[in-house]
Structure formats: C-alpha cells, structure tokens
Design an enzyme around this catalytic site. Sequence first.
Site, PDB file in Angstrom:
ATOM      1  N   GLY A 165       0.721  -1.254   0.060  1.00  0.00           N
ATOM      2  CA  GLY A 165       0.121  -0.105   0.024  1.00  0.00           C
ATOM      3  C   GLY A 165       0.804   1.579  -0.182  1.00  0.00           C
ATOM      4  O   GLY A 165       0.395   2.426  -0.093  1.00  0.00           O
ATOM      5  N   HIS A 235      -2.949  -3.564   5.150  1.00  0.00           N
ATOM      6  CA  HIS A 235      -2.200  -4.406   4.508  1.00  0.00           C
ATOM      7  C   HIS A 235      -1.573  -5.562   5.394  1.00  0.00           C
ATOM      8  O   HIS A 235      -0.710  -6.262   4.696  1.00  0.00           O
ATOM      9  CB  HIS A 235      -1.260  -3.719   3.743  1.00  0.00           C
ATOM     10  CG  HIS A 235      -1.838  -2.594   2.830  1.00  0.00           C
ATOM     11  ND1 HIS A 235      -2.674  -2.716   1.785  1.00  0.00           N
ATOM     12  CD2 HIS A 235      -1.795  -1.205   3.038  1.00  0.00           C
ATOM     13  CE1 HIS A 235      -3.133  -1.498   1.439  1.00  0.00           C
ATOM     14  NE2 HIS A 235      -2.699  -0.813   2.370  1.00  0.00           N
ATOM     15  N   GLU A 287      -1.255  -8.060  -9.079  1.00  0.00           N
ATOM     16  CA  GLU A 287       0.121  -8.387  -8.931  1.00  0.00           C
ATOM     17  C   GLU A 287       0.494  -9.785  -8.689  1.00  0.00           C
ATOM     18  O   GLU A 287      -0.629 -10.557  -8.458  1.00  0.00           O
ATOM     19  CB  GLU A 287       0.453  -7.701  -7.516  1.00  0.00           C
ATOM     20  CG  GLU A 287       0.426  -6.174  -7.210  1.00  0.00           C
ATOM     21  CD  GLU A 287       0.608  -5.830  -5.824  1.00  0.00           C
ATOM     22  OE1 GLU A 287       1.032  -6.450  -4.903  1.00  0.00           O
ATOM     23  OE2 GLU A 287       0.301  -4.547  -5.559  1.00  0.00           O
ATOM     24  N   ARG A 291       6.519 -16.369  -4.462  1.00  0.00           N
ATOM     25  CA  ARG A 291       7.220 -16.983  -3.434  1.00  0.00           C
ATOM     26  C   ARG A 291       6.094 -17.773  -2.927  1.00  0.00           C
ATOM     27  O   ARG A 291       4.992 -17.833  -3.157  1.00  0.00           O
ATOM     28  CB  ARG A 291       7.537 -15.965  -2.259  1.00  0.00           C
ATOM     29  CG  ARG A 291       6.353 -15.266  -2.005  1.00  0.00           C
ATOM     30  CD  ARG A 291       6.647 -14.467  -0.669  1.00  0.00           C
ATOM     31  NE  ARG A 291       5.391 -13.785  -0.326  1.00  0.00           N
ATOM     32  CZ  ARG A 291       4.793 -12.798  -0.653  1.00  0.00           C
ATOM     33  NH1 ARG A 291       5.566 -11.932  -1.651  1.00  0.00           N
ATOM     34  NH2 ARG A 291       3.710 -12.335  -0.117  1.00  0.00           N
ATOM     35  N   ARG A 337      -4.011 -15.688  11.443  1.00  0.00           N
ATOM     36  CA  ARG A 337      -2.427 -15.198  12.052  1.00  0.00           C
ATOM     37  C   ARG A 337      -2.515 -14.737  13.362  1.00  0.00           C
ATOM     38  O   ARG A 337      -3.063 -13.660  13.592  1.00  0.00           O
ATOM     39  CB  ARG A 337      -2.126 -14.228  10.766  1.00  0.00           C
ATOM     40  CG  ARG A 337      -2.211 -14.637   9.448  1.00  0.00           C
ATOM     41  CD  ARG A 337      -1.239 -13.510   8.578  1.00  0.00           C
ATOM     42  NE  ARG A 337      -1.210 -14.088   7.205  1.00  0.00           N
ATOM     43  CZ  ARG A 337      -0.561 -13.364   6.383  1.00  0.00           C
ATOM     44  NH1 ARG A 337       0.241 -12.203   6.897  1.00  0.00           N
ATOM     45  NH2 ARG A 337      -0.512 -13.702   5.083  1.00  0.00           N
TER      46      ARG A 337
HETATM   47  C1  MV4 Z   1      -6.287  -1.535  -5.469  1.00  0.00           C
HETATM   48  C2  MV4 Z   1      -7.292  -0.999  -4.748  1.00  0.00           C
HETATM   49  C3  MV4 Z   1      -8.414  -0.720  -5.395  1.00  0.00           C
HETATM   50  N1  MV4 Z   1      -8.465  -0.435  -6.878  1.00  0.00           N
HETATM   51  N2  MV4 Z   1      -6.361  -1.315  -7.011  1.00  0.00           N
HETATM   52  C4  MV4 Z   1      -3.445  -2.294  -1.914  1.00  0.00           C
HETATM   53  C5  MV4 Z   1      -2.088  -3.068  -2.174  1.00  0.00           C
HETATM   54  C6  MV4 Z   1      -1.655  -3.321  -3.287  1.00  0.00           C
HETATM   55  N3  MV4 Z   1      -1.196  -4.616  -3.135  1.00  0.00           N
HETATM   56  C7  MV4 Z   1      -3.002  -3.242  -4.229  1.00  0.00           C
HETATM   57  N4  MV4 Z   1      -3.811  -2.466  -3.292  1.00  0.00           N
HETATM   58  C8  MV4 Z   1      -5.067  -2.243  -3.623  1.00  0.00           C
HETATM   59  N5  MV4 Z   1      -5.258  -2.002  -4.967  1.00  0.00           N
HETATM   60  C9  MV4 Z   1      -7.494  -0.718  -7.538  1.00  0.00           C
HETATM   61  N6  MV4 Z   1      -7.629  -0.456  -8.616  1.00  0.00           N
HETATM   62  C10 MV4 Z   1      -7.407  -1.358  -3.384  1.00  0.00           C
HETATM   63  C11 MV4 Z   1      -6.147  -2.083  -2.531  1.00  0.00           C
HETATM   64  C12 MV4 Z   1      -6.329  -2.367  -1.397  1.00  0.00           C
HETATM   65  C13 MV4 Z   1      -6.204  -3.554  -0.960  1.00  0.00           C
HETATM   66  C14 MV4 Z   1      -6.012  -4.608  -1.613  1.00  0.00           C
HETATM   67  C15 MV4 Z   1      -5.937  -5.845  -1.344  1.00  0.00           C
HETATM   68  C16 MV4 Z   1      -5.967  -6.104  -0.080  1.00  0.00           C
HETATM   69  C17 MV4 Z   1      -6.187  -5.040   0.648  1.00  0.00           C
HETATM   70  C18 MV4 Z   1      -6.344  -3.738   0.267  1.00  0.00           C
HETATM   71  C19 MV4 Z   1      -6.308  -2.820   1.392  1.00  0.00           C
HETATM   72  C20 MV4 Z   1      -6.418  -1.422   0.828  1.00  0.00           C
HETATM   73  C21 MV4 Z   1      -6.451  -1.096  -0.633  1.00  0.00           C
END
Ligand code: MV4
Length: 450
Positions: A165, A235, A287, A291, A337
């Site tokens: 994040g 996160h 993403e 791993r 966890r």
């Molecule tokens: C996003 C999203 C909403 N829309 N992308 C947070 C960290 C990174 N791994 C991707 N993340 C996010 N991407 C779009 N286009 C919201 C998040 C996000 C999130 C994603 C997965 C698990 C927890 C989260 C918590 C806040 C925001």
Amino acid sequence: MFGKVLIANRGEIALRIHRACQEMGIRTVAVHSTADASAMHVRLADESVCIGPPAARDSYLNMAAIISAAAITGADAVHPGYGFLSENANFAEMVEAHGLAFIGPTAAHIRMMGDKITAKDAMRRLGVPLVPGSLGALASVEEARQVAAEIGYPVLIKAAAGGGGRGMKVAHDEDEIEEAWRVARTEARAAFGNDEVYLEKYLDRPRHIELQVLADTHGNVVHFGERDCSLQRRHQKLVEEAGSPVLNAAERDALGAQVTRALRELGYRNAGTLEFLWQDGTFAFIEMNTRLQVEHPVTEMVCGIDLVKEQLRVAAGEALGYDQSEIRFHGHAIECRITAEDPETFAPSPGRVHTYHAPGGLGVRVDSALYSGYAVPPHYDSLIAKLVVHGATRAEAIARLRRSLAEMVVDGIHTTLPLHRAIVEDPEFQSGDYTIHWLERFVAKRLPQA
Ligand code: MV4
C-alpha cells in the site's frame, strides 16, 4: 533429489520447510541471528550457522553470509521462505551462480513480477483480465489526467515498485490528480528508490482473491484454487480462507484455466500466486507474488498436497506427475494469523511466553515455532502462530475454529487471540459477506469510544 537444503529464514516458516525436508529424507541447515540462537528452527535443523547480529539487514538479509553458510555446510539448494530475500532477484542469481539451486522461480521472473508495471504488461499480453488503467508508466501528470478522463474517476496512482500500500494515492476527481501524482511519486521514491507510477480505476469495495499456481520445468502448470484474503488491516492479513465464499467451482475452473495457460506460455517455474481484485463478479489481476505465501496452508488443507514438498520436487527437476483433473478441492479451510501484538492497539508485544498450549483434534493444524519459555524477540515480524482449521463445509470450519481458539493458550505476552475470537462470533464474518474494508471497520467498532 537434494541431499541438503539451507533454509534462509526463521520462525514458523523455517520450521515448516524443515518438516517437508525431513519427510523427504533431506538434511537441513538452519541459519540464524544471534537473537535466534535458541529458536525452534535452529533446535530442530540438522545443522545450524550463526549469520550475524539481530538486525535483519545484518543476518537474514545478508546474502554473502547466507551463501557462505551454504558453501561451508555443503548444501545443494536454498529455500528462501517468505519475506526477507524470497523475492530478491539478485539473491536468486547469486545462489545459482554459486552452483546451488534456488527453490523458487528464475531471477528473470522474480524481477518481472517485482515491477508491477512489467507484471501487468506480461499478464495483459497473455490475456489475463486487468483493472482498466494506463498502459505502462505515466510520463507526466498530463498523461495521468488524460488516462483518468478516459477511464473515469475515481482512480488510483500506484508505484511500480509498490507493495503493502505504499506509494498509492486515490484521486476522486480531476482536482485531486496533481496532488495524488505528486504524493505517490514522493512516497515511491522514498520507500523504493523508484518513482515510476501507473494509474488504475479505483475499485471501492473489492475482495482480495488470489490463485495458487505451481509449475515444473517440463512445461506442466497447475493451480490449487483460490484463497480469499480480504480480511486485512493496514495491509496485514489476519484471516484467510480457501475457497472464497463468493466463488463456485465453475468460476474457479475458468480463472484457473486462464491463469495456467498464461504461466505455461511465460515459462514460469515453481510456486507463485496471482493476486486479483474481485468486485461484482469480475476478476482483475493486480500483482503476482513469486514465493511461497504465509497463507499457503489453507490451500494444502483443501487440496491435500504439501506445497513445500512440491516446490522441492520441481526445483530438483522432477515432473509434477499429475494434471489439473487430479487436483480436487475438499471442504473449506480457514487460517488465523496470531501475532504478538496488543489486540486493540496492535502495539508489538515481544517477550517471554510462560505457557504455550496449542489446540488439536481432527482438522486442526498449528504452524508455530513457539514453545513454553520461549522469548519472542523484538527484531522481527510479530507472527507467532498460524491456526489453520479444515471442515467439510465452511460452517464446520468456523465451528472448529471457534473451539480451537477457545483451547489455545499463549500466556506472558499480548496476542491477537481475543480479536480472532471476536471475529469468528461476528454474523457478517459467518455469512462470508465482507470486502477488504470490513476488518478495519470491525476493529474500529471494538475500540472503547473516545
Ligand atoms: C487497488 C485497490 C482498489 N482499486 N487497486 C493495496 C495494496 C496493493 N497490493 C493493491 N492494493 C489495492 N489496489 C485498485 N485499482 C485497493 C487496494 C487495497 C487492498 C487490496 C488488497 C487487499 C487489501 C487492500 C487494502 C486497501 C487497498
């Protein structure tokens, strides 16, 4: 098969890898910092090497010390676990340059997926669905404004090197785009030394659903289904499930077929996880993790496979020996966890554990390096135990989780056990109706009113 594996990690995951090696007749080398001399992974390994002082950068992140430990002990492979050096392409390269096998993907694939822009570009070319957004890095704030106008607000500006994040900013309308651009780039430069950013449509209430894959070096790629990891706070995941409460078998098969085809074309090897955002029945890739993940046990419970053994087999050049049709999903699994943190403030709570009692019984698994009398060191991640339960149905898994949490004792330090006990009692959790925002609100509601 390998004769001796060096485990470049600590805590529960070092123990988890040791157990797989031991069952396969592979000897293990533990590496440890001075703070971990009496850790369980060191006690159980066949050999151990002290690689430096407590700070991770001087020990568990010290590539030269780890390679030297492998050379001195005559190990023929290195398992990096998760965190630390597990997604460091330079480390994977260094391991292989010293004639050792890296138990993971190629350095090139680690590098490709480490950069979210090249990862998305690869998946786009391979036909995996993505969140709408910029094609590649944004060259200017003008370009950001132009792409945002095309796809519509709100949008999210993200760091190419991002994760956890950091370097991520929402713009709700055109007036906010300049600020979001500036802050995202500044944060990205500070956190990662790379200020490349890209833009995506912002999804306001997604679930985080990820797919576990495994590839051998003979062109065979399979998936082991999905995990729903939406229950997170800042996160940090707290609870994960397999399968997702919102997915049926046909949807799982469809996503799995698409992803395994893509990874076969990419020539991917070993274990990997593709992360998707799911909203209103639609999946969008964001993403890929190259791993083994913390939450891999929920997948093992529903598939009846040992993912670490599979990683070792394919790293040694063995073929999978089964195909997708032979992978069946049984029942439901949930992982909690449990961390050494205050269950309300999340302040770290290292220190001596006076009493440790793990729950047991049918369908209960505890992955932990704890023991009574162990002192949780203050230098590392606060994860102390993963409580994993399996049931024939989600309802049975929840009932099993409730009684396991009641049995479990960790005395002497604060842990998040009370928070997990509250989560399982919650009707919304029980219904499976939650998004990535649910836990944040649940925690806020529990806090004493200011
Ligand atoms: C996003 C999203 C909403 N829309 N992308 C947070 C960290 C990174 N791994 C991707 N993340 C996010 N991407 C779009 N286009 C919201 C998040 C996000 C999130 C994603 C997965 C698990 C927890 C989260 C918590 C806040 C925001």
